[in-house]
Scaffold this motif. Structure first.
Motif: not given
Length: 130
Positions: A6-11, A19-33, A67-73
């Motif tokens: 999800d983070a890779r796709a949104i990046r 900077s041409n330094f693109k970063v994407g992040a995805a957070i899974r909330a405790t609700s699962g969303k 937040i239940a989980e985080v990914a950053v790419i």
């Protein structure tokens, strides 16, 4: 699809013309969303926004607060750490044991937690009167 995917796709939607330094992040909330964010640069540095902050803002706007989980790419030689401000923002909405995956476009990843990336967190207990 994993949170890193999800983070890779949104990046790709990041706005990083300076900077041409693109970063994407995805957070899974405790609700699962899942909520995503990208870095948004501004010619007047430091007025930009980090990907993690964007994902947190989307989470709050979506009605979730934990937040239940985080990914950053990012496209970097090693997994890119969150900046200090984003570490504090993540700690505001996630417990110390919340998993954080820091990843590269090339496929490297580092598994950590909010508590590990922000030891000595400043929190509400510091604002209590003695």
């Amino acid at each position: 699809m994993s949170l890193v995917d999800d983070a890779r796709a949104i990046r790709e939607k990041a706005y990083a013309p300076y900077s041409n330094f693109k970063v994407g992040a995805a957070i899974r909330a405790t609700s699962g969303k899942v909520y995503v964010g990208v870095n948004v640069e501004n010619v007047a540095y430091p007025e930009g926004t980090c990907a993690e902050a964007g994902a947190i803002a989307a989470m709050i706007a979506g009605g979730d607060t934990r937040i239940a989980e985080v990914a950053v790419i990012a496209d970097s030689p090693a997994p890119v750490p969150c900046c200090g401000g984003c570490r504090q923002k993540l700690a505001e909405f996630g417990d110390a044991d919340v998993p954080v995956t820091l990843a590269t476009v090339a496929g490297q990843s580092l598994a950590t937690t909010i508590g590990q990336i922000l030891p000595g967190v400043f929190n509400i207990s510091h604002m209590q009167k003695a």
